[in-house]
Design an enzyme around this catalytic site. Structure first.
Site, PDB file in Angstrom:
ATOM      1  N   ASP A  38      -8.986  -3.043  11.072  1.00  0.00           N
ATOM      2  CA  ASP A  38      -9.509  -3.354   9.746  1.00  0.00           C
ATOM      3  C   ASP A  38     -11.008  -3.632   9.851  1.00  0.00           C
ATOM      4  OD1 ASP A  38      -7.733  -4.314   7.022  1.00  0.00           O
ATOM      5  OD2 ASP A  38      -9.855  -4.904   7.040  1.00  0.00           O
ATOM      6  N   ASP A  64     -14.054   0.612  11.162  1.00  0.00           N
ATOM      7  CA  ASP A  64     -14.337   1.233   9.867  1.00  0.00           C
ATOM      8  C   ASP A  64     -13.734   2.625   9.946  1.00  0.00           C
ATOM      9  OD1 ASP A  64     -15.279   2.590   7.688  1.00  0.00           O
ATOM     10  OD2 ASP A  64     -17.344   1.870   7.858  1.00  0.00           O
ATOM     11  N   TYR A 174     -10.326   7.988  -7.098  1.00  0.00           N
ATOM     12  CA  TYR A 174      -9.142   7.442  -6.424  1.00  0.00           C
ATOM     13  C   TYR A 174      -7.990   8.458  -6.456  1.00  0.00           C
ATOM     14  CZ  TYR A 174      -5.492   4.069  -5.137  1.00  0.00           C
ATOM     15  OH  TYR A 174      -4.462   3.412  -4.507  1.00  0.00           O
ATOM     16  N   LYS A 178      -6.217  10.365  -3.223  1.00  0.00           N
ATOM     17  CA  LYS A 178      -4.805  10.184  -2.871  1.00  0.00           C
ATOM     18  C   LYS A 178      -4.046  11.515  -2.927  1.00  0.00           C
ATOM     19  CE  LYS A 178      -4.999   5.775  -2.032  1.00  0.00           C
ATOM     20  NZ  LYS A 178      -4.756   5.273  -0.672  1.00  0.00           N
ATOM     21  N   THR A 209      -0.838  -7.033  -4.484  1.00  0.00           N
ATOM     22  CA  THR A 209      -1.733  -7.245  -3.326  1.00  0.00           C
ATOM     23  C   THR A 209      -3.105  -7.612  -3.900  1.00  0.00           C
ATOM     24  OG1 THR A 209      -2.691  -5.028  -3.243  1.00  0.00           O
ATOM     25  CG2 THR A 209      -0.571  -5.311  -2.121  1.00  0.00           C
ATOM     26  N   THR A 212      -4.669  -5.323  -6.639  1.00  0.00           N
ATOM     27  CA  THR A 212      -4.273  -5.346  -8.052  1.00  0.00           C
ATOM     28  C   THR A 212      -4.504  -6.723  -8.685  1.00  0.00           C
ATOM     29  OG1 THR A 212      -1.999  -5.824  -7.352  1.00  0.00           O
ATOM     30  CG2 THR A 212      -2.536  -3.516  -7.778  1.00  0.00           C
TER      31      THR A 212
HETATM   32  N1  LIG Z   1      -1.614  -2.310  -4.331  1.00  0.00           N
HETATM   33  C1  LIG Z   1      -1.193  -1.244  -4.965  1.00  0.00           C
HETATM   34  O1  LIG Z   1      -0.669  -1.325  -6.092  1.00  0.00           O
HETATM   35  C2  LIG Z   1      -1.320   0.113  -4.327  1.00  0.00           C
HETATM   36  C3  LIG Z   1      -0.707   1.187  -4.978  1.00  0.00           C
HETATM   37  C4  LIG Z   1      -0.794   2.459  -4.420  1.00  0.00           C
HETATM   38  C5  LIG Z   1      -1.471   2.649  -3.233  1.00  0.00           C
HETATM   39  N2  LIG Z   1      -2.078   1.588  -2.622  1.00  0.00           N
HETATM   40  C6  LIG Z   1      -2.779   1.851  -1.362  1.00  0.00           C
HETATM   41  O2  LIG Z   1      -2.295   0.984  -0.357  1.00  0.00           O
HETATM   42  C7  LIG Z   1      -3.307   0.796   0.636  1.00  0.00           C
HETATM   43  C8  LIG Z   1      -3.437  -0.699   0.917  1.00  0.00           C
HETATM   44  O3  LIG Z   1      -3.906  -1.344  -0.248  1.00  0.00           O
HETATM   45  P1  LIG Z   1      -3.523  -2.853  -0.616  1.00  0.00           P
HETATM   46  O4  LIG Z   1      -3.001  -2.843  -1.990  1.00  0.00           O
HETATM   47  O5  LIG Z   1      -2.765  -3.449   0.478  1.00  0.00           O
HETATM   48  O6  LIG Z   1      -5.003  -3.488  -0.717  1.00  0.00           O
HETATM   49  P2  LIG Z   1      -5.704  -4.616   0.159  1.00  0.00           P
HETATM   50  O7  LIG Z   1      -7.064  -4.738  -0.393  1.00  0.00           O
HETATM   51  O8  LIG Z   1      -4.842  -5.802   0.226  1.00  0.00           O
HETATM   52  O9  LIG Z   1      -5.772  -3.981   1.631  1.00  0.00           O
HETATM   53  C9  LIG Z   1      -6.660  -2.954   1.970  1.00  0.00           C
HETATM   54  C10 LIG Z   1      -7.155  -3.200   3.392  1.00  0.00           C
HETATM   55  O10 LIG Z   1      -7.929  -2.062   3.816  1.00  0.00           O
HETATM   56  C11 LIG Z   1      -9.081  -2.545   4.487  1.00  0.00           C
HETATM   57  N3  LIG Z   1     -10.132  -1.523   4.444  1.00  0.00           N
HETATM   58  C12 LIG Z   1     -10.795  -1.065   3.363  1.00  0.00           C
HETATM   59  N4  LIG Z   1     -11.715  -0.157   3.747  1.00  0.00           N
HETATM   60  C13 LIG Z   1     -11.607  -0.027   5.088  1.00  0.00           C
HETATM   61  C14 LIG Z   1     -12.276   0.750   6.063  1.00  0.00           C
HETATM   62  N5  LIG Z   1     -13.262   1.617   5.733  1.00  0.00           N
HETATM   63  N6  LIG Z   1     -11.924   0.622   7.360  1.00  0.00           N
HETATM   64  C15 LIG Z   1     -10.939  -0.256   7.714  1.00  0.00           C
HETATM   65  N7  LIG Z   1     -10.270  -1.023   6.843  1.00  0.00           N
HETATM   66  C16 LIG Z   1     -10.610  -0.914   5.539  1.00  0.00           C
HETATM   67  C17 LIG Z   1      -9.446  -3.819   3.737  1.00  0.00           C
HETATM   68  O11 LIG Z   1     -10.317  -4.645   4.493  1.00  0.00           O
HETATM   69  C18 LIG Z   1      -8.076  -4.426   3.491  1.00  0.00           C
HETATM   70  O12 LIG Z   1      -7.681  -5.261   4.557  1.00  0.00           O
HETATM   71  C19 LIG Z   1      -4.566   1.434   0.071  1.00  0.00           C
HETATM   72  O13 LIG Z   1      -4.730   2.708   0.651  1.00  0.00           O
HETATM   73  C20 LIG Z   1      -4.263   1.567  -1.406  1.00  0.00           C
HETATM   74  O14 LIG Z   1      -4.986   2.604  -2.001  1.00  0.00           O
HETATM   75  C21 LIG Z   1      -2.014   0.320  -3.136  1.00  0.00           C
END
Ligand SMILES: NC(=O)c1ccc[n+]([C@@H]2O[C@H](COP(=O)([O-])OP(=O)(O)OC[C@H]3O[C@@H](n4cnc5c(N)ncnc54)[C@H](O)[C@@H]3O)[C@@H](O)[C@H]2O)c1
Length: 269
Positions: A38, A64, A174, A178, A209, A212
């Site tokens: 992360d 990253d 976005y 995806k 999370t 959202t």
């Molecule tokens: N929460 C939702 O409703 C939802 C729905 C569909 C898809 N997603 C996808 O799920 C995945 C996780 O999202 P989440 O909801 O857990 O959000 P979150 O913000 O809790 O977690 C995302 C994590 O990714 C890390 N991150 C971001 N950019 C980065 C990079 N360049 N290098 C390394 N780490 C990086 C952040 O530091 C964070 O820890 C994402 O790809 C998101 O698009 C989430």
């Protein structure tokens, strides 16, 4: 059931938070050792600590994922520490160019039209595509090369979104990122099948999370959203972690190039 991941090593990007962290803990509960990758040091170390508290080995590698050299260093570190990589969950992602996980919620835009593509700076588009699509490709490839070297096959799980199939006005970057992850998953699945590496994706619905959080703070929006979810509840990170466990384990051994949509029916039809 316990022990479905005994002896396995999993790398989880975005593992410091939300869906990634839940996946890391779920795989660890079933016996996997975990490498958390992360951008965020403190939260990443914390997540690795949570895995260790479950009795598994874990380390955190600051990464990253939009930087190829970081992804290579991550894969190197995982193999150096644990000897191999069996599973990758590529969950690192952002919802928009200015999103910071766990940071202050962004002030709402003056109007929804402000976020339409015709009004968005091109750098915003590039940022979202770099992290959400190129980052997943770079991580998948760095890890796949190690899996091929070791010769035991593996399971790669890319976190896409329901937005891969449903367009959302104001979130074109976005949605396109995806949809790209979905096609990347299918193409890589064909390219890597001969090596025993399966590549699948998950398209979550609306999950509780940090991503959202700002939307969930608006009760009217939550009620509107709930009205559109046939199962009548928001998703939990655990819902996605259980799906990832299925795709990581041998129970899904004939799945590759697929996407599963745990979304309570939100994107059905
Ligand atoms: N929460 C939702 O409703 C939802 C729905 C569909 C898809 N997603 C996808 O799920 C995945 C996780 O999202 P989440 O909801 O857990 O959000 P979150 O913000 O809790 O977690 C995302 C994590 O990714 C890390 N991150 C971001 N950019 C980065 C990079 N360049 N290098 C390394 N780490 C990086 C952040 O530091 C964070 O820890 C994402 O790809 C998101 O698009 C989430």
């Amino acid at each position: 059931m316990n022990g479905r991941m005994d002896g396995k090593v999993a790398v989880v990007t975005g593992g410091a938070s939300g869906i990634g962290r839940a996946c890391a803990e779920r795989l660890a509960q079933e016996g996997a050792d975990i490498v958390i990758a992360d951008l965020q040091d403190e939260r990443g170390q914390e997540a690795a600590g949570a895995v260790k508290a479950l009795g598994r080995r874990a380390n955190f590698v600051r990464t990253d994922t939009s930087e190829g050299a970081d992804c290579e260093a991550l894969a190197d570190a995982a193999v150096r520490e644990f000897g191999k990589i069996d599973v990758l969950v590529a969950a690192a992602g952002i919802s928009h160019a200015l999103y910071e996980s766990g940071g202050e919620p962004r002030a709402p835009q003056a109007s929804r039209e402000d976020s339409y593509l015709i009004n968005k700076p091109a750098e915003y588009w590039e940022k979202v595509l770099n992290v959400n699509l190129t980052g997943v490709m770079l991580t998948d490839c760095a890890v796949a090369r190690k899996m091929i070297d070791v010769g035991n096959g593996g399971s790669i799980i890319n976190i896409a979104s329901g937005a891969a199939k449903i367009p959302i006005p104001g979130a074109a970057d976005y949605c396109v990122s995806k949809a790209g992850v979905w096609m990347l998953t299918k193409t890589l699945a064909l390219e890597l099948a001969a090596h025993g590496i399966r590549v699948n994706a998950i398209g979550p619905g609306f999950i509780e999370t940090p991503m959202t959080e700002s939307m969930r703070s608006d009760e009217t929006r939550v009620q509107q959203l709930l009205a559109g979810i046939p199962m009548g509840r928001l998703g939990q990170p655990q819902d996605i972690a259980n799906t990832a466990l299925f795709l990581a384990s041998d129970e899904s051994s004939y799945f590759t190039g697929e996407i599963l949509f745990p979304d309570g029916g939100l994107f059905t039809g």
